[in-house]
Motif scaffolding. Structure first.
Motif, PDB file in Angstrom:
ATOM      1  N   ALA A  36     -11.755 -42.983  56.224  1.00 38.53           N
ATOM      2  CA  ALA A  36     -11.838 -43.626  54.909  1.00 38.53           C
ATOM      3  C   ALA A  36     -13.305 -43.714  54.497  1.00 38.53           C
ATOM      4  CB  ALA A  36     -11.207 -45.007  54.950  1.00 38.53           C
ATOM      5  N   PHE A  37     -13.590 -43.328  53.251  1.00 36.06           N
ATOM      6  CA  PHE A  37     -14.971 -43.270  52.773  1.00 36.06           C
ATOM      7  C   PHE A  37     -15.030 -43.779  51.330  1.00 36.06           C
ATOM      8  CE2 PHE A  37     -14.224 -39.974  55.870  1.00 36.06           C
ATOM      9  CZ  PHE A  37     -15.292 -40.118  56.752  1.00 36.06           C
ATOM     10  N   ARG A  38     -15.961 -44.692  51.109  1.00 33.07           N
ATOM     11  CA  ARG A  38     -16.141 -45.180  49.742  1.00 33.07           C
ATOM     12  C   ARG A  38     -16.822 -44.132  48.874  1.00 33.07           C
ATOM     13  NH1 ARG A  38     -17.717 -49.069  53.084  1.00 33.07           N
ATOM     14  NH2 ARG A  38     -19.915 -48.613  52.726  1.00 33.07           N
ATOM     15  N   ARG A  39     -17.864 -43.509  49.427  1.00 31.22           N
ATOM     16  CA  ARG A  39     -18.641 -42.548  48.640  1.00 31.22           C
ATOM     17  C   ARG A  39     -18.961 -41.315  49.491  1.00 31.22           C
ATOM     18  NH1 ARG A  39     -20.899 -43.982  44.113  1.00 31.22           N
ATOM     19  NH2 ARG A  39     -22.780 -42.724  44.434  1.00 31.22           N
ATOM     20  N   VAL A  40     -18.698 -40.135  48.925  1.00 29.16           N
ATOM     21  CA  VAL A  40     -18.972 -38.863  49.586  1.00 29.16           C
ATOM     22  C   VAL A  40     -19.925 -38.061  48.708  1.00 29.16           C
ATOM     23  CG1 VAL A  40     -17.992 -36.662  50.332  1.00 29.16           C
ATOM     24  CG2 VAL A  40     -16.758 -38.791  50.780  1.00 29.16           C
ATOM     25  N   LEU A  41     -20.948 -37.456  49.334  1.00 29.37           N
ATOM     26  CA  LEU A  41     -21.887 -36.596  48.625  1.00 29.37           C
ATOM     27  C   LEU A  41     -21.829 -35.198  49.205  1.00 29.37           C
ATOM     28  CD1 LEU A  41     -24.288 -36.124  46.660  1.00 29.37           C
ATOM     29  CD2 LEU A  41     -25.808 -36.843  48.530  1.00 29.37           C
ATOM     30  N   MET A  42     -21.646 -34.211  48.329  1.00 31.67           N
ATOM     31  CA  MET A  42     -21.642 -32.795  48.733  1.00 31.67           C
ATOM     32  C   MET A  42     -22.836 -32.118  48.093  1.00 31.67           C
ATOM     33  SD  MET A  42     -19.589 -30.424  50.288  1.00 31.67           S
ATOM     34  CE  MET A  42     -19.760 -28.642  50.461  1.00 31.67           C
ATOM     35  N   LEU A  43     -23.757 -31.620  48.913  1.00 28.23           N
ATOM     36  CA  LEU A  43     -24.928 -30.895  48.434  1.00 28.23           C
ATOM     37  C   LEU A  43     -24.680 -29.410  48.641  1.00 28.23           C
ATOM     38  CD1 LEU A  43     -27.679 -33.171  50.034  1.00 28.23           C
ATOM     39  CD2 LEU A  43     -26.830 -33.239  47.685  1.00 28.23           C
ATOM     40  N   GLY A  44     -24.452 -28.702  47.533  1.00 28.82           N
ATOM     41  CA  GLY A  44     -24.029 -27.303  47.590  1.00 28.82           C
ATOM     42  C   GLY A  44     -22.525 -27.242  47.472  1.00 28.82           C
ATOM     43  N   VAL A  45     -22.028 -27.263  46.258  1.00 32.84           N
ATOM     44  CA  VAL A  45     -20.583 -27.417  46.018  1.00 32.84           C
ATOM     45  C   VAL A  45     -19.835 -26.100  46.138  1.00 32.84           C
ATOM     46  CG1 VAL A  45     -18.868 -28.066  44.279  1.00 32.84           C
ATOM     47  CG2 VAL A  45     -20.929 -29.451  44.574  1.00 32.84           C
ATOM     48  N   GLY A  46     -20.477 -24.994  45.719  1.00 31.86           N
ATOM     49  CA  GLY A  46     -19.732 -23.736  45.652  1.00 31.86           C
ATOM     50  C   GLY A  46     -18.567 -23.876  44.694  1.00 31.86           C
ATOM     51  N   GLY A  47     -17.380 -23.491  45.130  1.00 32.18           N
ATOM     52  CA  GLY A  47     -16.200 -23.650  44.288  1.00 32.18           C
ATOM     53  C   GLY A  47     -15.559 -25.026  44.377  1.00 32.18           C
ATOM     54  N   GLY A  48     -16.018 -25.853  45.300  1.00 32.67           N
ATOM     55  CA  GLY A  48     -15.481 -27.209  45.415  1.00 32.67           C
ATOM     56  C   GLY A  48     -14.295 -27.345  46.335  1.00 32.67           C
ATOM     57  N   THR A  49     -14.032 -26.336  47.167  1.00 39.87           N
ATOM     58  CA  THR A  49     -12.875 -26.356  48.065  1.00 39.87           C
ATOM     59  C   THR A  49     -12.871 -27.586  48.968  1.00 39.87           C
ATOM     60  OG1 THR A  49     -12.823 -23.934  48.075  1.00 39.87           O
ATOM     61  CG2 THR A  49     -11.643 -25.065  49.835  1.00 39.87           C
ATOM     62  N   VAL A  50     -14.034 -27.966  49.476  1.00 39.37           N
ATOM     63  CA  VAL A  50     -14.113 -29.082  50.419  1.00 39.37           C
ATOM     64  C   VAL A  50     -13.643 -30.380  49.787  1.00 39.37           C
ATOM     65  CG1 VAL A  50     -15.696 -30.476  51.818  1.00 39.37           C
ATOM     66  CG2 VAL A  50     -15.911 -28.002  51.795  1.00 39.37           C
ATOM     67  N   PHE A  51     -13.885 -30.565  48.501  1.00 41.87           N
ATOM     68  CA  PHE A  51     -13.412 -31.767  47.830  1.00 41.87           C
ATOM     69  C   PHE A  51     -11.892 -31.867  47.886  1.00 41.87           C
ATOM     70  CE2 PHE A  51     -17.403 -31.892  45.048  1.00 41.87           C
ATOM     71  CZ  PHE A  51     -17.973 -32.891  45.806  1.00 41.87           C
TER      72      PHE A  51
END
Length: 252
Positions: free
Chosen positions: A60-75
């Motif tokens: 469980a995570f309140r806030r997630v930061l992705m540096l280098g999104v690409g197509g956004g699959t990880v989201f």
């Protein structure tokens, strides 16, 4: 495989290709990212970027930061298996932002995207800290991927300052040597701030995904939680998710 969209920008040719409901992003013919609305595992190295979320119980995570999104699959992958309240993505390439919005259904995740250089964005950032930071920043030299920002003490310090007290930091390294050259191996102060480290690999890829933790955890906890999710347990048992996870030890 049908071409849904293509564009040439700054000398590079971008394409979105479709195979059924699967969407793939290619840059100059090189497979870059993949998304399917009903399938979480893509078979690529980005499958490993979200795995360290399971070092936390529950994930469980309140806030997630992705540096280098690409197509956004990880989201999409995080949204499916973790309890995430808010997600922020920073991506320098405007074509990747466009593809994430128009073809990879990033709006379904509710992620807030910023088209910016990740280092400068993070230096300017003054908001609350993040529980999970995923850093996947690469550029290209002579046709080969290289880290866009050197994983030195300065960069680790900036990432660490924006990580919550029990936060998790995930970083993509192009090789074992690249990981071993990072500041975590050579700076005792940094290992004191992030005392536990793990590496994830897949047989078909040279990349090493590194995870750095503030709080104690274990690879057994991670595997137990994955096996508690029926569809992931099934993929693991069939050999479709044959990843390796090992503890990082300085000096080895």
């Amino acid at each position: 495989m049908a071409i849904l969209w293509e564009k040439t920008w700054q000398g590079s040719k971008y394409q979105v290709r479709a195979a059924g409901r699967t969407r793939r992003l290619y840059t100059d013919g090189v497979f870059h990212s993949q998304y399917h609305p009903q399938r979480t595992l893509s078979g690529g190295i980005w499958d490993l970027l979200w795995l360290p979320a399971f070092f936390r119980q529950p994930p469980a995570f309140r806030r997630v930061l992705m540096l280098g999104v690409g197509g956004g699959t990880v989201f999409h992958q995080l949204q499916r298996y973790a309890d995430v309240t808010g997600m922020v993505g920073v991506e320098l390439n405007p074509i990747h932002v466009q593809v994430a919005q128009d073809y990879f259904e990033i709006a379904r995740c509710g992620a807030q995207l910023h088209q910016a250089e990740a280092g400068q964005w993070l230096r300017d950032y003054r908001g609350p800290k993040f529980d999970l930071i995923i850093e996947d920043l690469f550029s290209e030299q002579a046709g080969e991927p290289v880290r866009a920002i050197k994983a030195d003490q300065k960069w680790f310090d900036l990432l660490n300052r924006n990580l919550s007290r029990d936060g998790i930091l995930v970083m993509n390294f192009v090789s074992r040597k690249s990981l071993r050259d990072s500041a975590w191996y050579h700076q005792p102060k940094l290992r004191k701030a992030l005392p536990q480290g793990y590496q994830f690999t897949l047989p078909a890829f040279e990349n090493y995904i590194a995870c750095f933790l503030r709080q104690p955890s274990s690879s057994q906890l991670l595997r137990d939680q994955l096996n508690g999710i029926p569809e992931l347990a099934q993929e693991i048992s069939r050999g479709n998710f044959n990843f390796t996870v090992r503890r990082l030890l300085a000096g080895r």
